[in-house]
Scaffold this motif. Structure first.
Motif, mmCIF file in Angstrom:
data_model
loop_
_atom_site.group_PDB
_atom_site.id
_atom_site.type_symbol
_atom_site.label_atom_id
_atom_site.label_comp_id
_atom_site.label_asym_id
_atom_site.label_seq_id
_atom_site.Cartn_x
_atom_site.Cartn_y
_atom_site.Cartn_z
ATOM 1 N N ASP A 132 0.819 -1.214 0.000
ATOM 2 C CA ASP A 132 0.000 0.000 0.000
ATOM 3 C C ASP A 132 0.853 1.264 0.000
ATOM 4 O O ASP A 132 0.325 2.375 0.124
ATOM 5 N N ARG A 173 1.682 3.151 -5.753
ATOM 6 C CA ARG A 173 0.578 4.120 -5.757
ATOM 7 C C ARG A 173 -0.213 4.086 -7.058
ATOM 8 O O ARG A 173 -1.438 3.959 -7.062
ATOM 9 N N ASN A 225 -2.014 0.816 -7.768
ATOM 10 C CA ASN A 225 -3.174 0.684 -6.884
ATOM 11 C C ASN A 225 -4.314 1.598 -7.313
ATOM 12 O O ASN A 225 -5.493 1.217 -7.256
ATOM 13 N N GLU A 226 -3.962 2.809 -7.737
ATOM 14 C CA GLU A 226 -5.004 3.724 -8.198
ATOM 15 C C GLU A 226 -5.694 3.176 -9.447
ATOM 16 O O GLU A 226 -6.927 3.274 -9.590
ATOM 17 N N GLU A 278 -5.897 -0.083 -10.341
ATOM 18 C CA GLU A 278 -6.694 -1.254 -9.972
ATOM 19 C C GLU A 278 -7.959 -0.845 -9.237
ATOM 20 O O GLU A 278 -9.036 -1.407 -9.469
ATOM 21 N N THR A 279 -7.851 0.143 -8.348
ATOM 22 C CA THR A 279 -9.025 0.616 -7.605
ATOM 23 C C THR A 279 -10.058 1.209 -8.550
ATOM 24 O O THR A 279 -11.272 0.955 -8.425
ATOM 25 N N SER A 280 -9.609 1.991 -9.501
ATOM 26 C CA SER A 280 -10.530 2.608 -10.462
ATOM 27 C C SER A 280 -11.201 1.551 -11.328
ATOM 28 O O SER A 280 -12.416 1.589 -11.552
ATOM 29 N N ASN A 336 -11.607 -1.648 -10.640
ATOM 30 C CA ASN A 336 -12.524 -2.459 -9.823
ATOM 31 C C ASN A 336 -13.814 -1.724 -9.527
ATOM 32 O O ASN A 336 -14.892 -2.333 -9.498
ATOM 33 N N ALA A 337 -13.714 -0.416 -9.305
ATOM 34 C CA ALA A 337 -14.930 0.365 -9.039
ATOM 35 C C ALA A 337 -15.869 0.326 -10.239
ATOM 36 O O ALA A 337 -17.095 0.181 -10.097
ATOM 37 N N GLU A 377 -17.333 -3.336 -10.583
ATOM 38 C CA GLU A 377 -18.354 -3.616 -9.560
ATOM 39 C C GLU A 377 -19.650 -2.878 -9.877
ATOM 40 O O GLU A 377 -20.742 -3.425 -9.711
ATOM 41 N N LEU A 405 -13.024 8.681 -9.610
ATOM 42 C CA LEU A 405 -11.961 7.742 -9.934
ATOM 43 C C LEU A 405 -10.591 8.412 -9.883
ATOM 44 O O LEU A 405 -10.416 9.534 -10.362
ATOM 45 N N LYS A 406 -9.604 7.715 -9.321
ATOM 46 C CA LYS A 406 -8.231 8.208 -9.297
ATOM 47 C C LYS A 406 -7.663 8.263 -10.710
ATOM 48 O O LYS A 406 -6.894 9.158 -11.063
#
Length: 790
Positions: free
Chosen positions: A578, A583, A586-587, A589-591, A593-594, A597, A672-673
């Motif tokens: 993390d 960084r 991760n940003e 992958e997070t975007s 995944n959002a 989902e 989103l990042k």
């Protein structure tokens, strides 16, 4: 001395006859019973060996003493006669239960033959089974009058059948008492067994034929008690002498039986029965102040995880939370402790110094616990859980308590194994429901295949659905590969900068030519990365960081005290998933995944509604986006007539849901990042196909060479270009519909016009031809813009 009766000693007290308690007093049975010590004296005479040994002298002394009291050799009806001879009765008790035994374990009373009337009892017996004023003999609270009557009759008939018929009755005559121990406050269990060897039974009439009675001559049980009492009435017999009730502490056996019954009652061992298991363990330990914890451990992908439904039943773990870092640290620490100490560990004194060595016990110490036992529960697969005991009293928990727990450990191991199986079943069920489900629309087909397999005992055939219409859709993340590559490039640049900084710090402390060489190569990689990231560059840089920089730094970390802190700092940052070195990945992958989902949630919500119109198979899977396939047709729902209107209905739904998904993902952009956008694609295929279930991939696929063209189109459409241009067919904020039959295009134009009238789609429609794809030609497309509500 009687070898098979447990020994005891007791103090002299007034001898009196006590009847059973009123609340549970049994019906008086019509058997003539008298207290007499003649059978006892005759028993002693038979035991005389003729040798002048100590035992014979004791027997002769007792025979002489009872001979001096002739009223005791006759039926005694007055309890004053018993009290007048209390010293002799005390000698009788001392003979049967010698004074050298442990008095608290000698729990007995003399009794009127085959009646619940007692006299001359030991102090422990009086404490457990008499009322507070010692005026009544209390039977078990939950024992009914019929049960007591059954026990009485079994005792009597067992004697009758053995003496007059030469057969032994196969009936249980023991009574089990639950008793609250006044010293510990804990429930304990005692079993009362009856010794009748000092009772003489006489016949007063004519014996009936045994075959006419209620006794089964195969099982030697009384099958019909009323018939037995009628054919062999108890007034045929007269009993003289005294019986002996002997009590035995069976708390351990009863606690173990309670655990067995609990495990037999439940096919699985869910956490709902853990409290009942803890209650049985508490009774087994027999210490009121002790707290019991029983924590099952569960795994996900062979890794132990905090499952709060399990950890709340523990002592050290009851406050652990899955999302709490401190809980996770305590969990990992306790697992480490248990792996190092897989054997039971009794901490007779739990103090603050001990909590420094085992910090995960600190909360127990703060709660006032001063002694502690941990019993890891294992099987061949490893750790299943842990049994814990904690007490506020120092030195209360020791090896003796561990010894009491030993009989229960195999059963607790079975319970926790069943709990783990139940957990794994739930996980498997969720996986099937959420990811690879045999959906209700097709589950019936698999049930039929299994049924055929059971009957034919042949390998199960393939599950096939013929003549179904396919609908394919894809929500793709535009330029996902480029965005991922950019994120990796930025993160690798940060790590190369960190390597450069670390190498400079190391060279200021030690002189090592290898460090200079690494600095030179690191600089080359940094310059190369500034020009862009090719696939082969990513492989080379990762190999350099892991296999060259990592190995050198690892060696310096272990062998050089001067450089240890510098290298430690480097590895701490590299190993933190993390941290800032990850960084941008991760940003990204997070975007991504959002988006996925949100797309999946929208699809599932809408699809549940359309499933009600006509059953169909709906399969979805995540890539860099979400793809899904729908199959609908008569073979999927044989009981429901299929009509093309259901196909038209689901096509309209697919188009409108795609528009809604485009709006949903567009609204996500500000949060989103990485500002990722989606494209929406629908493949229109009007021809029916056949599908079969692929066991290796647990999903359906097309059946037959003719239908392979459909699968090829699905895989290649996302890279399709508009003919004569360099423009990709799929564009953000738009829906592309690929078709090959003009009739299909006409049908979808009607759907598009309808959704434009609802303001879901924007006015206008593009008619496009596509460049030839490998193995596929002649494809055309419609493209329409979604009203995103800007």
């Amino acid at each position: 001395m009687l070898e098979d009766i447990a020994p005891v000693a007791r103090s002299v007290r007034k001898v009196k006859m006590l009847e059973a308690g009123v609340e549970t007093s049994p019906t008086h049975l019509p058997i003539n019973s008298h207290i007499s010590f003649r059978p006892f004296v005759e028993y002693l005479k038979q035991k005389l060996t003729g040798d002048f040994d100590t035992r014979s002298r004791i027997y002769e002394h007792l025979i002489e003493r009872f001979g001096e009291q002739p009223e005791l050799l006759k039926p005694v009806s007055d309890s004053e006669v018993l009290d007048k001879n209390r010293e002799l009765l005390d000698l009788l008790g001392t003979t049967l239960f010698p004074v050298v035994s442990e008095q608290e374990k000698n729990i007995f009373t003399l009794a009127l033959p085959y009646h619940f009337s007692v006299f001359n009892y030991s102090p422990p017996f009086g404490k457990l089974f008499l009322d507070e004023n010692e005026k009544q003999f209390m039977l078990p609270v939950d024992t009914s009058e019929d049960q007591v009557r059954q026990v009485q009759c079994s005792l009597i008939y067992d004697h009758v059948l053995e003496k007059f018929y030469g057969m032994k009755l196969n009936e249980g005559t023991d009574l089990v008492y639950p008793v609250i121990d006044k010293t510990t406050g804990m429930k304990r269990f005692y079993k009362l067994r009856y010794d009748r060897r000092f009772i003489d039974l006489k016949l007063k009439g004519e014996l009936p034929l045994i075959r006419d009675c209620g006794v089964c001559l195969n099982t030697f049980r009384i099958l019909d008690l009323e018939k037995q009492l009628e054919k062999m009435p108890l007034n045929l017999f007269e009993a003289e002498g005294f019986g002996v009730w002997i009590a035995e502490d069976v708390t351990t056996q009863e606690s173990i039986e309670a655990i067995k019954k609990l495990l037999l009652r439940q096919e699985g061992c869910d956490t709902t029965i853990i409290n009942e298991l803890k209650t049985s363990i508490h009774a087994l330990v027999g210490l009121n102040e002790v707290q019991v914890g029983l924590t099952p451990f569960v795994k996900i992908n062979d890794r132990f995880v905090i499952h709060e439904a399990c950890t709340r039943h523990g002592l050290m773990s009851k406050e652990w939370k899955m999302a709490d870092e401190e809980s996770q640290a305590a969990f990992e620490m306790s697992l480490g402790f248990l792996s190092q100490h897989p054997e039971p560990v009794p901490l007779s004194i739990l103090d603050e110094q001990m909590t420094e060595m085992a910090p995960f016990l600190k909360n127990l110490w703060k709660e006032g616990m001063r002694s502690y036992i941990s019993c890891p529960i294992l099987n061949n697969d490893g750790l299943l859980g842990i049994l814990e005991l904690a007490s506020p009293i120092p030195n209360q928990l020791d090896q003796e308590v561990l010894r009491r727990l030993e009989p229960a450990m195999p059963l607790l191991s079975l319970a926790l194994l069943k709990n783990r199986d139940s957990f794994n079943d739930k996980i498997e069920k969720l996986i099937k429901e959420k990811f690879t489900a045999l959906q209700p629309s097709v589950e019936w087909k698999f049930a039929e295949a299994a049924w055929e397999y059971m009957h034919d005992t042949a390998p199960a055939g393939n599950v096939v659905f013929d003549y179904v219409y396919p609908l394919y859709g894809a929500v793709d993340i535009r330029n996902s590969s480029i965005e991922r590559s950019n994120a990796i490039q930025k993160d690798l640049a940060e790590q190369l900068n960190l390597v450069d900084l670390t190498l400079n710090q190391l060279q200021s402390k030690i002189q090592l030519p290898l460090l200079e060489e690494l600095t030179f190569r690191n600089q080359i990689f940094r310059q190369s990365l500034e020009r862009g990231l090719l696939a082969e560059d990513e492989v080379r840089i990762k190999d350099f960081l892991e296999n060259e920089v990592g190995q050198v730094f690892g060696h310096l970390q272990k062998s050089n005290m001067q450089t240890g802190n510098v290298v430690d700092d480097y590895f701490t940052k590299v190993q933190d998933p993390d941290g800032y070195l990850y960084r941008y990945r991760n940003e990204y992958e997070t975007s991504m995944n959002a988006i996925n989902e949100a797309v999946l949630e929208a699809l599932e919500k809408e699809e549940k509604v359309t499933q009600q119109s006509y059953p169909h198979y709906f399969e979805k899977y995540k890539t860099d986006g979400v793809e899904y396939t729908i199959y609908i047709g008569q073979s999927i729902a044989p009981a429901m007539p299929f009509d093309l209107l259901f196909l038209r209905n689901i096509r309209i739904w697919q188009l409108s849901s795609m528009a809604e998904i485009a709006r949903v993902t567009h609204r996500l952009l500000p949060s989103l990042k990485v500002p990722l956008q989606t494209t929406q694609l629908i493949l229109v295929h009007g021809q029916q196909i056949s599908i079969s279930f692929r066991k290796d991939e647990r999903r359906f696929d097309v059946e037959g060479s003719y239908n392979v063209r459909y699968e090829v189109m699905k895989k290649r459409l996302d890279k399709a270009f508009v003919r004569g241009t360099t423009e990709r067919l799929t564009q953000p904020g738009m829906i592309a519909l690929v078709y090959s039959n003009p009739r299909e295009a006409q049908e979808y134009q009607e759907y598009i016009s309808f959704l434009q009238s609802k303001k879901l789609l924007m006015p206008g429609l593009e008619f496009l031809e596509l460049e030839e794809l490998q193995g596929v030609s002649g494809l055309k497309a419609l493209r329409v813009k979604v009203n995103q509500g800007d």
